[in-house]
Design an enzyme around this catalytic site. Structure first.
Site, PDB file in Angstrom:
ATOM      1  N   HIS A  72       0.714  -0.948  -0.022  1.00  0.00           N
ATOM      2  CA  HIS A  72       0.018   0.068   0.228  1.00  0.00           C
ATOM      3  C   HIS A  72       1.078   1.278   0.025  1.00  0.00           C
ATOM      4  CE1 HIS A  72      -3.576   2.259   0.896  1.00  0.00           C
ATOM      5  NE2 HIS A  72      -3.142   2.828   1.628  1.00  0.00           N
ATOM      6  N   ARG A 127      -6.765  13.918  -8.095  1.00  0.00           N
ATOM      7  CA  ARG A 127      -6.406  12.592  -7.727  1.00  0.00           C
ATOM      8  C   ARG A 127      -7.306  11.560  -7.333  1.00  0.00           C
ATOM      9  NH1 ARG A 127      -1.926  10.120  -5.427  1.00  0.00           N
ATOM     10  NH2 ARG A 127      -2.103   8.871  -3.330  1.00  0.00           N
ATOM     11  N   HIS A 137     -10.429   2.872  -1.124  1.00  0.00           N
ATOM     12  CA  HIS A 137     -10.329   2.459   0.071  1.00  0.00           C
ATOM     13  C   HIS A 137     -11.339   1.156   0.115  1.00  0.00           C
ATOM     14  CE1 HIS A 137     -10.039   4.333   4.121  1.00  0.00           C
ATOM     15  NE2 HIS A 137      -8.899   4.420   3.671  1.00  0.00           N
ATOM     16  N   ASP A 161      -5.536  14.992   0.452  1.00  0.00           N
ATOM     17  CA  ASP A 161      -4.235  14.913  -0.784  1.00  0.00           C
ATOM     18  C   ASP A 161      -4.365  16.008  -1.719  1.00  0.00           C
ATOM     19  OD1 ASP A 161      -3.126  12.469   0.008  1.00  0.00           O
ATOM     20  OD2 ASP A 161      -4.403  11.330  -1.161  1.00  0.00           O
ATOM     21  N   GLN A 189     -10.289   3.464  10.100  1.00  0.00           N
ATOM     22  CA  GLN A 189     -10.417   4.667  10.616  1.00  0.00           C
ATOM     23  C   GLN A 189     -12.122   5.100  10.877  1.00  0.00           C
ATOM     24  OE1 GLN A 189      -9.228   3.895   7.855  1.00  0.00           O
ATOM     25  NE2 GLN A 189      -7.166   4.180   7.764  1.00  0.00           N
ATOM     26  N   GLU A 214      -3.397   5.269  11.825  1.00  0.00           N
ATOM     27  CA  GLU A 214      -3.993   5.990  10.739  1.00  0.00           C
ATOM     28  C   GLU A 214      -5.142   6.617  11.282  1.00  0.00           C
ATOM     29  OE1 GLU A 214      -4.036   3.365   7.298  1.00  0.00           O
ATOM     30  OE2 GLU A 214      -1.899   2.736   7.721  1.00  0.00           O
ATOM     31  N   SER A 215      -5.108   7.170  12.251  1.00  0.00           N
ATOM     32  CA  SER A 215      -6.426   8.342  12.787  1.00  0.00           C
ATOM     33  C   SER A 215      -6.525   9.302  11.603  1.00  0.00           C
ATOM     34  CB  SER A 215      -6.011   8.710  14.042  1.00  0.00           C
ATOM     35  OG  SER A 215      -6.162   7.734  14.948  1.00  0.00           O
ATOM     36  N   GLN A 216      -7.718   9.556  11.371  1.00  0.00           N
ATOM     37  CA  GLN A 216      -7.901  10.451  10.201  1.00  0.00           C
ATOM     38  C   GLN A 216      -8.125  11.817  10.601  1.00  0.00           C
ATOM     39  OE1 GLN A 216      -9.257   9.215   6.519  1.00  0.00           O
ATOM     40  NE2 GLN A 216      -7.574   7.962   7.763  1.00  0.00           N
ATOM     41  N   GLY A 256      -1.582   8.357  -9.503  1.00  0.00           N
ATOM     42  CA  GLY A 256      -2.349   7.329  -9.403  1.00  0.00           C
ATOM     43  C   GLY A 256      -2.382   6.353  -8.170  1.00  0.00           C
TER      44      GLY A 256
END
Length: 713
Positions: A34, A73, A77, A99, A221, A292-294, A511
């Protein structure tokens, strides 16, 4: 996915020691497929990432639109959405928005590209409703409109839905955030409190789905769109005050990825204190570094600008922590409660190994090229089955849940045209056309041709709106790269994209790759898939075209129709076959025809434009003539087709259907080289062959409108 023995050996040899628990967690996150692209990196280099109008690649591709920069982009998920459709999809929206924000662009639009399984399965209905609700709630609450998308249904995605979201943003040319961090610059983490949600989410995304997958909920998350909105506002204000050197989303891999990638990109090191970070709950050092808390972003700020930046963050009630600084050591050094817990070479951690995996075409795949003789069918019944397919029928149930009006930019709205068209409020009357496309059957049957076909459909959609295509981004979904017979599909899809983008001079400027889209319960992988999001420049949004017609319009078909039923909706809906070769991609023809269409659109009297793709000419005519009906004369359709099914349902590319006023027809035919194949009006959808009626469908509008919804609700 745990590190392999070879990777552990490489780490120990490079470090000269065994890594500790924190360092192991960092390597496991950053060296996952990933984050590291270790299996795909070699092949992704085939893609043409640059053109004179491309400013920047990376987290968000940036394209020069003349007066402003446009960032865009796409990202998936998939695994989280299979386990928890609502939260998985919602956090996907949040990540792609950040992003775009990292480049300094204001997010102005979202699109979704969704592939679900058999719609008659309750599991799939749960996926659909949860994913759509997650995208809707997050996008609506954060104030970014969802303006378009693509939705597919295929039995091979029943346990593994593909959920991708694209975002478009706009940035003034003098405010792009693309500075160069230097030693002494401060590292500020802004946004939500860090918690245990999303622990090793990147590792979860780098393995197959297994039975008992509920245990993976810790890797999902938790979304917080209100914090996202505060982040957007605060970062754009700091951008305007020129307080930000560099910005990166804390996405997959968390701090481990963000710190190492930025340091390695600029030849720097990092010194940071994990205990300085604002936490939601007590956490160990390894949990902090890979959480990976948002709604968290890493801001690089000069020391002299820190106080002003803090005032902006406090104004918006955005939590923040100054956790460290960049150094000139080239190493990522982390402390926790006064103890050094990690000391790693930044470049080694960030890049990881590059694998040269073997690949070969599976033997069973060769058999799919053969298309058996097809029995004759009742054309009226065939049209009904194709139009009522959830792949062709209206997606109104989905897009009506999205706010597509917020920010008052949307000119061509969902369901109105082949591409969404957005006003450039910064440079009226110019605009942006954006479309997203996929076709898992094509890329399954021939990954090279199929990938090119998907790219060219996105190209046609942008052209049909009246825009000139400029750039694209891709999302590539495949099975395990560890199996040569599955990795082959990925390699061939990339080869197809690398070829077609050069042929039409529309570069793929960014990508994402998603592997391990298979499950251990059935042992099956998904149909390998390419999703393409393409943008184009509209000179005047008031001249943008929709897929519409008016009573009395003539139907002008531009382009040749070949006997290409392989992988078609007709073949699946009528014969339950997924076989044959997809349409031959003809990029040079596409480019020539596109130029004719762009000229024709300027002719007064062109009511609407629609590309011919899934469902063939039958679907294109039905969609264009909603509300009026139409008569289609098959013998007027140019091309080497032989059977009426081929003329009606072939999905050959480089074709457009125009609705034209009779008085404008002569000029349009001269410009396009097209032919008049029918007329709008009369009520039903009628098909003639040599003057004889061979099909008449009275309820075609009902089939289009309810084909998906009736099976879902």
């Amino acid at each position: 996915m745990p590190l392999t023995e070879e990777e552990l050996k490489l780490i120990e040899e490079t470090l000269g020691r065994k890594p500790n628990q924190v360092e192991l967690a960092m390597f496991e996150a950053q060296w996952s497929e990933h984050c590291s692209y270790k299996s795909s990196r070699k092949h992704l280099r085939k893609l043409k990432m640059d053109s004179p109008w491309v400013v920047k690649g990376g987290d968000a591709a940036v394209v020069d639109f003349g007066s402003v920069y446009v960032a865009f982009r796409i990202e998936s998920h998939n695994h989280p959405s299979a386990v928890d459709p609502y939260n998985g999809a919602a956090t996907g929206v949040g990540g792609i928005i950040r992003d775009i924000l990292s480049s300094g662009a204001k997010p102005i639009a979202l699109l979704d590209d969704l592939i679900f399984g058999d719609l008659d399965e309750n599991l799939v209905k749960w996926h659909v409703k949860g994913v759509v609700k997650g995208i809707s709630d997050y996008g609506n609450r954060v104030g970014v409109p969802t303006v378009g998308g693509e939705t597919w249904f295929d039995p091979d995605f029943t346990r593994n839905p593909m959920v991708s979201v694209a975002c478009v943003g706009v940035c003034p040319k003098d405010k792009l955030i693309n500075g160069t961090p230097r030693p002494g610059d401060l590292i500020v983490i802004a946004g939500n409190y860090t918690g245990k949600d999303g622990l090793l989410g990147s590792s979860f995304a780098s393995k197959n789905l297994e039975e008992g997958v509920e245990e993976e909920y810790a890797a999902i998350q938790v979304p917080d769109p209100l914090m996202e909105k505060l982040l957007i506002d605060s970062i754009l204000e700091m951008r305007d005050e020129r307080l930000l050197v560099f910005v990166k989303d804390l996405g997959g891999g968390g701090l481990a990825t963000a710190l190492s990638e930025v340091a390695a990109s600029f030849g720097l090191g990092v010194e940071a204190r994990l205990d300085a970070l604002h936490l939601r709950e007590p956490m160990e050092a390894w949990e902090i570094v890979v959480s990976e808390s948002q709604e968290r972003m890493m801001l690089v700020i000069r020391p002299e600008d820190l106080e002003r930046a803090k005032k902006v963050l406090e104004k918006y009630d955005v939590p923040y922590s100054v956790i460290g600084k960049f150094t000139d050591t080239g190493r990522v050094v982390l402390y926790y409660n006064g103890e050094k817990v990690a000391d790693l070479p930044a470049k080694f951690l960030a890049e990881g190994p590059e694998l040269d995996r073997p690949y070969e075409r599976p033997k069973w795949h060769l058999e799919l090229e053969l298309l058996p003789p097809l029995p004759e069918v009742d054309l009226g019944d065939a049209i009904r089955k194709v139009l009522s397919s959830p792949n062709v029928a209206s997606k109104r149930w989905i897009y009506e849940q999205y706010d597509h009006e917020v920010q008052i930019r949307t000119v061509v709205k969902p369901g109105e045209g082949d591409a969404a068209v957005l006003r450039l409020l910064e440079d009226p009357p110019k605009g942006i056309a954006v479309a997203t496309d996929s076709n898992p059957r094509y890329t399954f049957l021939d990954p090279l041709w199929g990938a090119a076909d998907v790219f060219l459909e996105a190209y046609r959609n942008v052209v049909a709106s009246g825009a000139r295509p400029l750039a694209a981004v891709d999302q590539v979904d495949a099975g395990s790269p560890e199996r040569p017979d599955r990795f082959w599909f990925f390699v061939r899809m990339i080869d197809g994209l690398a070829w077609v983008e050069r042929e039409v001079d529309v570069p793929i400027v960014g990508g994402k790759v998603s592997f391990y889209n298979e499950d251990d319960v059935t042992g099956k992988q998904i149909k390998p898939t390419v999703m393409i999001t393409m943008i184009g420049k509209v000179e005047n949004v008031y001249n943008a075209k929709r897929a519409r017609a008016e009573e009395g319009d003539l139907l002008v078909l531009v382009g040749e129709t070949f006997p290409e039923l392989g992988g078609s909706e007709f073949l699946w809906s009528v014969h339950k076959l997924v076989r044959g070769k997809p349409p031959v991609p003809r990029p040079s023809t596409e480019a020539r025809v596109a130029e004719r269409i762009l000229k024709a659109i300027k002719v007064s009297g062109v009511t609407g434009v629609h590309d011919v793709s899934v469902g063939g000419l039958a679907a294109a005519v039905a969609e264009l003539a909603k509300g009026f009906g139409a008569t289609l004369e098959l013998d007027k359709v140019k091309g080497p087709w032989k059977r009426p099914e081929e003329a009606l349902f072939s999905e050959s590319g480089a074709r457009y259907l125009l609705a034209v006023k009779p008085e404008a027809a002569e000029e349009v035919l001269k410009v396009t080289g097209g032919t008049v194949v029918g007329k709008v009006g009369g009520g039903p959808l009628r098909v003639l062959l040599n003057g004889k009626e061979v099909a008449s469908v009275d309820d075609f509008e009902d089939l289009l409108e309810n084909g998906m919804t009736s099976r879902l609700v």
